[in-house]
Write an enzyme that holds these catalytic residues in place. Sequence first.
Site: not given
Ligand SMILES: NC(=O)c1ncn([C@@H]2O[C@H](COP(=O)(O)O)[C@@H](O)[C@H]2O)c1NC=O
Length: 548
Positions: A55, A295, A143, A461, A52, A155, A441
Amino acid sequence: MTHASAPTSPTAAASTPDVVPVRRALVSVYDKTGLTELATALAAAGVEIVSTGSTAATIAAAGVPVTGVEQVTQFPEMLDGRVKTLHPRVHAGILADRRLPQHVATLAEHGIDAFDLVVVNLYPFAATVASGASADDCIELIDIGGPSMVRAAAKNHPSVAVVVDPASYGDVAAAVSRGGFSLAQRRTLAAAAFRHTASYDVDVASWMGEVVAPEEGASFPAWTGATWERAAVLRYGENPHQAAALYVDGAAAPGLAQAEQLHGKEMSFNNYVDADAAWRAAFDHDEPAVAIIKHANPCGIAIGTDVADAHAAAHACDPVSAFGGVIAANREVSAAMAAQVAEVFTEVILAPSYEPEALEILKRKKNIRVLVVAPPVRGGVELRPISGGVLLQQRDAIDAIGGGGGDDPASWTLATGEAADPATLRDLAFAWRAVRAVKSNAILLASGGASVGVGMGQVNRVDSCRLAVERANGLDTTDGSASAERARGAVAASDAFFPFADGAQVLIDAGVRAIVQPGGSVRDAEVVAAAEAAGVTMYLTGARHFAH
Ligand SMILES: NC(=O)c1ncn([C@@H]2O[C@H](COP(=O)(O)O)[C@@H](O)[C@H]2O)c1NC=O
């Protein structure tokens, strides 16, 4: 009642692969610690990285190939980042159970590539709340996409590995270079991931209930939650046949559970219980103070010009009981105090700090546990488990709670006798603070800023009064034999009112010259009359300090 829509597991016949190779990773982290190294290691192992916004930018800036998540979803990040990864191309890629041919076929049908590894850490919600940010800013730091990916990957741990802690990146690099994560590793990572989102949600739910939507007129929230992590498995519990462990609350201010142990054997369950009582007792005083606990009750507590002085006086209260005690000081432990402590078999000593020479002296004693503990937070709420639930109450610290009566003698009422001279008033004020560290007491006799007799934990007491007097008079502090007559001329504090005159009479007969107690009994007049008849000064504080 039927739950028609509850899904059933289609995996009965599927076998779970042990090692799942990592070919494609989804990386989305707020905390960029170790990110470049992680991405470099993944890329070196031939892993495709999807990532994302910032990052991806950080990874790209390090010269590591990365695919932006918007290329996968064919949607731009939108709504100020509220929607980035919330898309079937991401979530189907995480959630497809690769043991099932139909899931694999569905991915193929929709042209979706699976993820083998999800690395996510979440927006710092709790830190943002703690910084005093506005409600809107805090809400923005809840988040949504991150926990969704973490929960999905956890999961689906039969097919996917999930990592939420930068401290684990080294393990990721090692696993990837060995061909992937084992099933046992994926299970462990998944459990850690669910713990992570659970404690995150406790933070959010607590804040929502307490700050955003507090119940009108309620002094306690409709719901309360906390999460604890195991910090140590103890040798045993209160008794050797009981297993026990120490857990820490990551959201709480540091306290005894986070103490730094500088010396000695591992802490026992009872050491922790007594140390907690000692800490509270020592820090109820503003002057240098030392409490010696056995104690969960003080067998000696004193204030002094310094901690050595206070320790000597606290020890003199009941040298017999002080053997094997837990000692807390509310100031740095000096070499002089350490030398005194070293003379007596002591289980634990705890203090905010130690002079280097004091530490040297204490470390020569094999059996003593030496702890550094952060000063306790005054006020706040304490929990007491009961069967089927938990009791919550404000901590007893009248000055922190506020509201009339209590610690300051200026707020007391002189019920009878001559107003106490300054030295007597200082002793009364000390005794009044010290008695609240004693289980009810509780009666505490004091002289010269030190307890000289403590009557604790009796079911009436009058017995506590007798015990306090016996303790004061039954010991000669020099040779432990003859009567020391320390009750005569001492002052007395009672943690709650005298229901009858009999308890006060025991103290009066023993020669105490002043008594401080809350007052409020229907028989106050009889109690005050007993003091008046003997010319004993009696103050009423208007506040009670039971400790059960
Ligand atoms: N909304 C989304 O779809 C979404 N997807 C990932 N995040 C968060 O965005 C953060 C990273 O964002 P970036 O890469 O822009 O810094 C991570 O902490 C991740 O948990 C999101 N942010 C919040 O919900």
